[in-house]
Design a protein around this motif. Structure first.
Motif, mmCIF file in Angstrom:
data_model
loop_
_atom_site.group_PDB
_atom_site.id
_atom_site.type_symbol
_atom_site.label_atom_id
_atom_site.label_comp_id
_atom_site.label_asym_id
_atom_site.label_seq_id
_atom_site.Cartn_x
_atom_site.Cartn_y
_atom_site.Cartn_z
ATOM 1 N N PRO A 154 22.021 17.223 21.717
ATOM 2 C CA PRO A 154 22.789 17.666 22.898
ATOM 3 C C PRO A 154 24.135 18.279 22.530
ATOM 4 C CG PRO A 154 21.866 15.495 23.260
ATOM 5 C CD PRO A 154 21.623 15.816 21.830
ATOM 6 N N PHE A 155 24.721 17.757 21.476
ATOM 7 C CA PHE A 155 26.033 18.254 21.062
ATOM 8 C C PHE A 155 25.955 19.717 20.612
ATOM 9 C CE2 PHE A 155 28.945 18.945 17.466
ATOM 10 C CZ PHE A 155 30.148 18.830 18.142
ATOM 11 N N ILE A 156 25.028 20.021 19.703
ATOM 12 C CA ILE A 156 24.958 21.400 19.214
ATOM 13 C C ILE A 156 24.401 22.328 20.282
ATOM 14 C CG2 ILE A 156 24.766 20.681 16.810
ATOM 15 C CD1 ILE A 156 21.786 21.122 16.956
ATOM 16 N N THR A 157 23.632 21.810 21.228
ATOM 17 C CA THR A 157 23.143 22.653 22.330
ATOM 18 C C THR A 157 24.304 23.083 23.219
ATOM 19 O OG1 THR A 157 21.025 21.490 22.285
ATOM 20 C CG2 THR A 157 21.548 22.763 24.250
ATOM 21 N N ILE A 158 25.148 22.116 23.577
ATOM 22 C CA ILE A 158 26.344 22.445 24.378
ATOM 23 C C ILE A 158 27.237 23.395 23.603
ATOM 24 C CG2 ILE A 158 28.396 21.475 25.447
ATOM 25 C CD1 ILE A 158 26.795 18.921 25.945
ATOM 26 N N LEU A 159 27.347 23.181 22.312
ATOM 27 C CA LEU A 159 28.169 24.041 21.468
ATOM 28 C C LEU A 159 27.665 25.486 21.506
ATOM 29 C CD1 LEU A 159 30.550 23.800 19.401
ATOM 30 C CD2 LEU A 159 28.811 23.649 17.631
ATOM 31 N N CYS A 160 26.359 25.650 21.384
ATOM 32 C CA CYS A 160 25.778 26.996 21.391
ATOM 33 C C CYS A 160 25.979 27.672 22.742
ATOM 34 C CB CYS A 160 24.296 26.898 21.037
ATOM 35 S SG CYS A 160 23.455 28.486 20.966
ATOM 36 N N ILE A 161 25.787 26.927 23.831
ATOM 37 C CA ILE A 161 25.952 27.501 25.170
ATOM 38 C C ILE A 161 27.403 27.951 25.383
ATOM 39 C CG2 ILE A 161 25.897 26.979 27.637
ATOM 40 C CD1 ILE A 161 23.544 25.105 27.019
ATOM 41 N N MET A 162 28.361 27.126 24.962
ATOM 42 C CA MET A 162 29.770 27.465 25.159
ATOM 43 C C MET A 162 30.151 28.711 24.362
ATOM 44 S SD MET A 162 30.986 25.412 27.345
ATOM 45 C CE MET A 162 32.692 25.842 27.133
ATOM 46 N N PHE A 168 29.070 31.589 17.303
ATOM 47 C CA PHE A 168 27.874 31.591 18.139
ATOM 48 C C PHE A 168 26.615 31.636 17.273
ATOM 49 C CE2 PHE A 168 24.565 34.280 20.084
ATOM 50 C CZ PHE A 168 24.162 33.427 21.094
ATOM 51 N N TRP A 169 26.599 32.458 16.246
ATOM 52 C CA TRP A 169 25.411 32.565 15.394
ATOM 53 C C TRP A 169 25.154 31.256 14.636
ATOM 54 C CZ3 TRP A 169 21.015 34.599 14.782
ATOM 55 C CH2 TRP A 169 20.349 34.567 13.548
ATOM 56 N N PHE A 170 26.192 30.635 14.115
ATOM 57 C CA PHE A 170 26.011 29.377 13.397
ATOM 58 C C PHE A 170 25.460 28.297 14.319
ATOM 59 C CE2 PHE A 170 29.623 30.608 10.296
ATOM 60 C CZ PHE A 170 28.748 31.438 9.624
ATOM 61 N N SER A 171 26.023 28.205 15.543
ATOM 62 C CA SER A 171 25.531 27.196 16.489
ATOM 63 C C SER A 171 24.115 27.505 16.940
ATOM 64 C CB SER A 171 26.476 27.115 17.693
ATOM 65 O OG SER A 171 26.546 28.364 18.362
ATOM 66 N N PHE A 172 23.776 28.782 17.107
ATOM 67 C CA PHE A 172 22.424 29.158 17.515
ATOM 68 C C PHE A 172 21.398 28.787 16.435
ATOM 69 C CE2 PHE A 172 18.945 32.270 17.655
ATOM 70 C CZ PHE A 172 18.452 32.028 18.929
ATOM 71 N N VAL A 173 21.733 29.087 15.186
ATOM 72 C CA VAL A 173 20.838 28.717 14.086
ATOM 73 C C VAL A 173 20.697 27.199 14.007
ATOM 74 C CG1 VAL A 173 20.551 28.774 11.576
ATOM 75 C CG2 VAL A 173 21.301 30.818 12.787
ATOM 76 N N SER A 174 21.755 26.456 14.217
ATOM 77 C CA SER A 174 21.695 24.995 14.169
ATOM 78 C C SER A 174 20.800 24.449 15.265
ATOM 79 C CB SER A 174 23.106 24.418 14.291
ATOM 80 O OG SER A 174 23.921 24.875 13.237
ATOM 81 N N VAL A 175 20.907 25.008 16.475
ATOM 82 C CA VAL A 175 20.037 24.557 17.571
ATOM 83 C C VAL A 175 18.574 24.878 17.266
ATOM 84 C CG1 VAL A 175 19.472 24.929 20.002
ATOM 85 C CG2 VAL A 175 21.848 24.689 19.302
ATOM 86 N N SER A 176 18.317 26.079 16.796
ATOM 87 C CA SER A 176 16.940 26.463 16.474
ATOM 88 C C SER A 176 16.379 25.583 15.370
ATOM 89 C CB SER A 176 16.907 27.927 16.038
ATOM 90 O OG SER A 176 17.418 28.763 17.053
#
Length: 1455
Positions: free
Chosen positions: A115-123, A154-162
């Motif tokens: 949930p943490f990295i998902t919120i991070l990516c959305i923000m 944004f790219w780092f958080s997106f890769v982390s979520v994926s």
């Protein structure tokens, strides 16, 4: 400059904090709140870390919010006022950065990482969308950096979520691989998607104007790229279609013409001109839209364009001033402040290249006014002091108060003098006034003489250098230049904000008359009508033809006449009071004998003339004031044609027809004014409050004094004669016709008028005009000669000392002027600081021992509980072992519950034993209270009982080992002697040793634990008594040193006051006269001229001469009176016989003459005696002013000492209470623990008596009754309020049935139904009665038949013992909790008490002692100042004063 660079450095630090350091800092602060690792949560270090971390978080959050509100420049070194727009994106990003560390610290186990990295990516997705939508930053480099940062995050958080949701396999590096490889591609895509703002031609919203201006600035700066140039040219074409304004207002047409020309061959100047046109076009866009879409941000951006691009800093400042009038946000207000500081920095840099430091001159003026005010205040205080001292009964308190005020005023004057000398160390007026102030008022002859000599030397050197280089010294502070400061702000355009007093000498205006008036008031009316327009044009263009250039102008004096002057205008490089200009106005040299006439060539009207024209030719004053229109052709008809020629020309001025043609009568108002001016000139009332008398040569000055002093009456007669002749000449010389020779000195155009100014002189003085022309030619050809001003200081001093005593007094007077801190004050500070350190150390030691004592109380409670509880557990182990043996023999039915309870008790006994060994080790480290006395334990070997020597601990461990074997042994092994399990031997060891030897040893050790901790708690009293003794000793020793020193400081002022009683009335009058002389001579220059100062000096010297002759006159008074009496009745002639009634008396009788003489002598002696008596009373009152402050001072210090001693005494009282409370707690704990095993042993020995003959049953029943009595008595003691819940619960258990109490322990949960079945009337009686009843009933009801052991009655007894034991365990656990609460409260009280003590100590030191110490220092300095008030000559002349200084220990005391 310092402000600008400070803002930049702070801005840079805040940018680093917001972008990089916010998350690490916040994580560090938040981590301190988590009590992990070796950190104890209740330690002082933890609380300190929590407090510091809390302060750090608050400071960090405040800094972040402050930065977002005020400082929005992500590039601190850019000149652009704004870095970003007003958007919520920055706040969202800031909140997100604050949220991340909170989440990471609180979720340290990473339980919610998805949930943490998902919120991070959305923000980050929302943030990059907002950044791509519009250009947020004006500075392109900042915009690029922020866009790169957001896209990468944004790219780092997106890769982390994926990776988290899609890759369910083992951990690998694929996610990191995609982050690195694809990062440049993502950044490139974001740049391609970045949308530039549209250039809107018809703007309807302010945001459109702001974005258009931002984009235009960006495109202009980068117009070398074809795409950007095409956008600019296209926008200009669209704008030009609807633009109807001229090229001066909107340069779009000029820009369009530039685009049609060839762009290849332009040079740098042409490129710069085009850039200026582009920015002028941007400025025109903003100005054209200002009526509809004006905002504060647009105005600030416009000021940026004006300042940095169009180089129009004053117009930029004007726009900022307009913006300040609007309703501002915090960001706007700070931005305006920053831009204004940048403009001011540019002004300061440009001002450095000028020869005249305008800011320095203005600062000097302001300080000089304060300097004169401070000197006047000090002189008035001195006069009031001497007047009070002359009173018949002087007020001692008032004298001391005046002495303090005098000392502070001298300090203030000295500080202002230092500031003035720091700015200009050769200012003659400052040196002269301050030197005479020290000499005549402060009586510091040495320093005053040195400064006066320095002033004389500098004056001579300046005169030499002025002859060599007059230009260099034209506008310095020693010149007679009038300095006028005018406001260029919107609300008071052209208003005079400040000027020096030279204005009165030059133009006749007083300073107060001109303040807040428009500067056009001192200009000719034709120039005054357009002067404000000149200022506005200067603001609009920031260009001036007259700025920094000296030029000839004609000012208007108070009567409306022209005064030829030289003027230089400069801009004040200080925007604290807005934009201001400073004018240096000085009367032109060699112009007094010339006539000046101003007229308009177009209208032929005379616009002004000099006062000499009025005096010589009688042109009415109304013409100069504009009340009367007089054509030039009526005065000088040929002048209109002659003024067109070059050089000098002759013409005629004829005013003889004015009286008949214009019916002009005699102008009485001006004559009255002239008469007043003549009277003022004689009496010395100058137009200049700051007339520079110090520039006069001393020889000339003395001549004026002598002439004024000796010729008062002749001066009055001369004055009357001169005035009458002047009136007569004026009347005869007016309205005349005369041939004059003149030249054109000014030809200019103002407001549809051609102004001509003619300088002329009468034909008889033609050679003077020619000389002026020649002087101008020589002046133009002569090179500048510059010579440095010679600065030399001539130290003054008196002659050599006559003897050693005089030398000591002289040295002492010098030392009194030094501002060194007294040695006693230094000693007092050191003693107080040392005392504070000692008290802090002692209170810290006391706190440390008190906290250690509280820990010992808890440790003692734990150790005593374990020691006594071990005895009961051993009883259970032995009893359950015996019952397992009986089960093996078949005497008792087998019950697995007994084996389980045995296993539980064995484990518990093992834990208790290890805990007691640990406690014993800690105890023996402090004191050896345990003796390893050997005990003889009995073992069974080969069916033979054998005794072995062992220690108690080893025997108990052997008991634990044997019980551990038995709990797992089979029942047959209890009977079989040859069993490999050795169960029989272990059972024998437990039963034989457990009930007797080990029980008694455990009881003895429990008592040792109890006695030790009672002793160790009480032993802390000696430590606290030692601390109290040290504190009292330190305080007493400090008082022994402090009180005498402080008494000396207080009493020395009274001793000094008594010295003034030795001064005679004559001495006091002389001192007052010196102050009056200084005031009338040097301070009266605020109203008087040099003549009046010279006259005042002469009058004072005459008064002094009269005072010197008083003695001689007094001696001759008696004889003069006798002569007058004899003259009233002359003696008869010798030729005429005397009548009978007038016959001479015999020589033996006194004559009439002798009688009158005797009466006169008696009357004079009586009056002198009255004066002497009054003088003696006054002196006696001052001599008796040595009022002792011993009681007051001693009481203050003793009170403070008692306050600190009270703290340590209160600690002793609290320590006694804590010790007694601890003993009470331990007593009740002991009896409460004993009651459990007493009950067990009474029941177990009753059962054991059935199996073997023992007599211990009765012993334990008696001990049980005795312990219950002692336990009840222990409850009668006074317990802390923390034990109230326990006491209530204890009484509830004792009074009500145990089956009604709902309680549970680690091993037991009360079953009400089962308890009711087992009660048998015993458990219903309350705990206390249940214990005694159970022991008594078991002893009386159990028979000696072994079969009864298998009966239900015995089983019920055993179960009842278990219920009672668990109830006691539950009560003891509640008692332990109350004990913990009690110790915690004591620790909190100690910490609070210590904190209050430290705060109180610091408060007393900072807010009581420090002011008191400063007051004593002021008293010492006041004492020094009062001693300096007595001149050295008076001390040397009067033997009593000299003896008081030397033999009265005044010198040593003050030192």
């Amino acid at each position: 400059m310092l402000t600008i660079y400070s803002i930049r450095i702070y801005n840079l630090l805040m940018v680093m904090l917001v972008t990089v350091l916010v998350m690490p800092f916040l994580s560090i602060f938040l981590a301190a709140f988590k009590c992990e690792g070796q950190m104890e949560c209740d330690s002082i270090l933890y609380y300190i870390m929590v407090i510091l971390s809390s302060l750090g978080i608050l400071l960090l959050l405040f800094s972040l919010v402050f930065f977002e509100i005020f400082l929005v420049d992500y590039n601190p070194f850019t000149p652009i006022p704004y870095a970003s727009k007003y958007t919520k994106l920055n706040w969202i990003e800031l909140i997100f950065k604050i949220y991340l560390p909170f989440f990471a610290v609180m979720d340290s186990q990473q339980n919610a990482e998805k949930p943490f990295i998902t919120i991070l990516c959305i923000m980050y997705g929302v943030m990059i969308t907002m950044r791509l939508k519009t250009r947020q930053f004006i500075e392109n480099s900042v915009n690029i950096i922020k866009l790169c940062q957001t896209s990468l995050l944004f790219w780092f958080s997106f890769v982390s979520v994926s990776h988290a949701f899609l890759d369910q396999g083992d951990i690998d590096d694929m996610g990191f691989f995609y982050e690195i490889i694809c990062s440049p591609i993502v950044v490139y895509c974001c740049f391609k998607l970045n949308k530039s703002p549209e250039l809107v031609v018809h703007m309807k919203k302010d945001i459109q104007l702001e974005e258009t201006v931002q984009e235009m600035i960006f495109l202009i700066e980068n117009r070398d790229k074809p795409i950007n140039r095409m956008k600019l040219e296209g926008y200009v074409k669209l704008h030009q279609k609807d633009c109807l304004k001229s090229a001066e207002v909107c340069p779009c047409s000029l820009i369009h013409q530039d685009t049609l020309r060839n762009q290849d061959n332009e040079n740098d100047k042409q490129s710069l001109d085009k850039t200026m046109r582009w920015y002028a076009f941007v400025q025109a866009l903003i100005q054209n839209s200002s009526d509809r879409l004006q905002t504060t941000r647009i105005q600030i951006i416009r000021s940026y364009v004006l300042q940095k691009k169009l180089k129009n800093k004053f117009k930029a400042f004007y726009e900022l001033a307009i913006a300040q009038k609007q309703r501002l946000q915090f960001q706007d207000e700070f931005c305006i402040y920053r831009v204004m500081n940048q403009i001011e920095l540019e002004m300061v840099e440009s001002d450095k290249n000028q020869e005249i430091d305008v800011q320095q001159i203005v600062n000097f003026q302001n300080y000089y006014i304060q300097f004169e005010t401070a000197i006047e205040k000090s002189v008035n205080l001195h006069l009031e002091y001497w007047r009070e001292l002359q009173e018949e009964s002087p007020d001692i308190g008032k004298l001391q108060q005046l002495g303090a005020l005098i000392t502070s005023s001298i300090d203030e004057t000295e500080q202002l003098y230092d500031k003035l000398i720091k700015i200009n160390n050769i200012h003659l007026k400052t040196l002269e006034i301050y030197g005479n102030f020290l000499t005549h008022v402060v009586n510091n002859d040495i320093e005053g003489t040195r400064i006066i000599d320095k002033s004389d030397q500098i004056s001579k050197n300046l005169e030499i250098n002025r002859i060599i280089d007059s230009e260099k010294f034209k506008y310095d502070q020693n010149s007679d230049t009038c300095i006028i400061t005018c406001s260029v702000n919107i609300e008071n355009l052209g208003a005079i904000t400040n000027c020096n007093n030279e204005i009165q000498k030059l133009l006749g205006y007083k300073k107060a008359d001109l303040l807040r008036s428009n500067v056009s008031r001192i200009m000719p009316r034709i120039l005054a009508s357009v002067h404000d327009d000149f200022i506005r044009n200067f603001i609009q263009t920031s260009q001036s033809k007259v700025l920094g250039i000296e030029r000839q102008v004609f000012a208007l004096n108070k009567n409306g006449f022209l005064v030829p002057c030289s003027l230089m205008i400069r801009v004040l490089p200080n925007l604290k009071s807005g934009l201001q200009i400073v004018g240096f106005l000085k009367k032109s040299d060699n112009t007094d004998k010339f006539f000046y006439l101003m007229f308009d060539e177009l209208s032929h009207s005379i616009l002004g003339f000099s006062e000499s024209v009025y005096d010589k030719f009688g042109i009415p004053v109304g013409v100069a004031n504009g009340q009367l229109d007089l054509p030039i052709i009526d005065v000088a008809p040929e002048l209109l044609e002659l003024c067109k020629k070059q050089g000098a020309f002759n013409f005629t001025i004829d005013t003889t027809g004015l009286s008949s043609n214009y019916q002009i009568v005699q102008d009485e108002s001006l004559e009255d004014f002239q008469q007043q001016e003549d009277q003022s000139a004689f009496y010395g009332i100058s137009r200049d409050p700051y007339e520079q008398n110090i520039l006069l040569d001393r020889k000339e000055y003395s001549q004026i004094i002598e002439k004024t002093a000796n010729n008062d009456k002749s001066m009055i007669n001369d004055k009357t004669t001169i005035h009458d002749s002047k009136q007569k000449n004026n009347k005869t010389q007016k309205y005349k016709s005369s041939l004059v020779k003149g030249m054109l000195v000014e030809d200019s155009e103002y407001a549809n008028a051609k102004i001509k100014i003619i300088q002329f002189i009468e034909e008889s003085q033609e050679e003077l005009l020619n000389q002026v022309i020649e002087d101008k030619k020589i002046e133009e050809e002569q090179p500048d000669i510059v010579e440095n001003v010679i600065q030399s200081e001539v130290s003054g001093g008196s002659g050599l000392s006559v003897n050693e005593e005089i030398r000591q007094i002289k040295d002492f007077k010098i030392q009194m002027g030094e501002k060194s801190e007294a040695s006693k004050i230094i000693l007092l500070n050191r003693i107080i600081i040392l005392l504070c350190i000692i008290l802090i150390v002692l209170s810290s030691v006391q706190l440390g021992y008190r906290l250690e004592q509280n820990n010992e109380i808890l440790n003692g409670h734990s150790a005593i509980t374990m020691a006594y509880y071990r005895t009961g557990v051993m009883a259970d182990v032995v009893f359950y072992t015996r019952y397992l043996q009986l089960m093996a023999y078949g005497n008792v039915t087998y019950d697995q519950n007994f084996r389980d309870k045995l296993s539980l008790q064995v484990n518990q006994l093992k834990t208790i034993q290890y805990s007691l060994i640990k406690s014993r080790i800690n105890i023996e480290a402090k004191k050896n209270v345990f003796s390893d006395t050997a005990i003889n334990v009995t073992y069974l070997y080969d069916n033979i009982e054998q005794n072995y020597s062992s220690t108690l601990s080893d025997a108990i461990f052997q008991l634990v080992t044997s019980a551990s074997i038995i709990r797992n042994a089979s029942l047959p092994s209890f009977i079989n002697l040859n069993s490999t399990e050795n169960t029989v031997k272990n059972v024998f060891f437990i039963i034989r040793n457990g009930y007797q030897l080990l029980r008694q040893g455990s009881q003895d050790v429990s008592q040792i634990y109890y006695d030790f901790f009672v002793f160790i708690i009480e032993d802390y009293n000696s430590i606290f008594y030692a601390v109290l003794s040290l504190a009292i000793t330190s305080l007493v020793i400090a008082q022994i040193f402090l009180i005498p020193v402080v008494l000396k400081v207080h009493n020395i002022n009274n001793k000094v006051m008594s010295l003034f009683g030795l001064l005679t009335q004559k001495d006091i009058k002389e001192l007052a006269s010196r102050s009056e002389q200084f005031k009338s001579t040097y301070l009266s220059n605020m109203q008087n001229t040099i003549k009046e100062q010279a006259q005042a000096k002469a009058e004072l010297e005459k008064q002094q001469e009269r005072q010197k002759k008083i003695k001689n006159q007094d001696q001759n008074d008696q004889s003069n009176v006798i002569v007058e009496i004899n003259n009233e009745q002359p003696p008869p002639s010798n030729d005429t016989p005397l009548p009978s009634n007038q016959q001479p008396l015999p020589s033996s009788l006194p004559t009439y003459k002798n009688i009158d003489k005797l009466q006169l002598q008696q009357q004079q002696e009586h009056e002198e005696q009255q004066i002497q008596d009054q003088e003696a009373m006054r002196q006696q009152k001052l001599l008796n002013s040595k009022a002792s402050n011993t009681f007051t001072v001693s009481s203050k210090f003793i009170t403070m000492m008692m306050i600190f001693m009270a703290y340590f005494i209160i600690n002793i009282i609290l320590e006694q209470q804590l010790t007694s409370q601890s003993v009470i707690i331990y007593n009740h704990l002991k009896y409460s623990l004993i009651r459990s095993y007493n009950l067990k042993y009474s029941i177990y020995f009753t059962i054991e008596q059935i199996l073997q003959t023992t007599n211990y049953k009765e012993q334990y029943i008696e001990a049980l009754y005795e312990n219950e009595r002692l336990c009840l008595e222990s409850l009668q003691q006074s317990f802390s309020s923390k034990f109230d819940p326990y006491l209530s619960l204890y009484n509830l258990f004792n009074l009500q049935s145990l089956c009604l109490q709902k309680f549970e322990t680690d091993q037991f949960i009360l079953d009400v139904n089962q308890c009711s079945v087992l009660s048998g009337g015993i458990l219903d009686r309350g705990l206390r009665n249940s214990i005694t009843s159970l022991a008594l009933w078991a002893s009386n009801t159990l028979s000696t038949d072994i079969k009864i052991l298998d009966s239900q009655q015995v089983k019920n007894y055993i179960q009842q013992v278990y219920y009672i034991d668990q109830a006691i365990v539950y009560l003891n656990s509640q008692y332990a909790q109350a004990m913990t609460d009690f110790v915690d409260s004591e620790q909190q009280i100690e910490k609070i008490k210590f904190s209050v003590f430290i705060i109180g100590l610091l408060f007393i030191f900072l807010f009581i002692w420090t002011p008191y110490n400063k007051e004593m220092s002021r008293q010492i300095w006041r004492t020094k100042g009062m001693l300096n008030m007595i001149p050295f000559e008076m001390i040397k002349a009067q033997e009593s004063l000299k003896n008081a200084f030397l033999k009265g220990n005044i010198i040593a005391a003050v030192k």
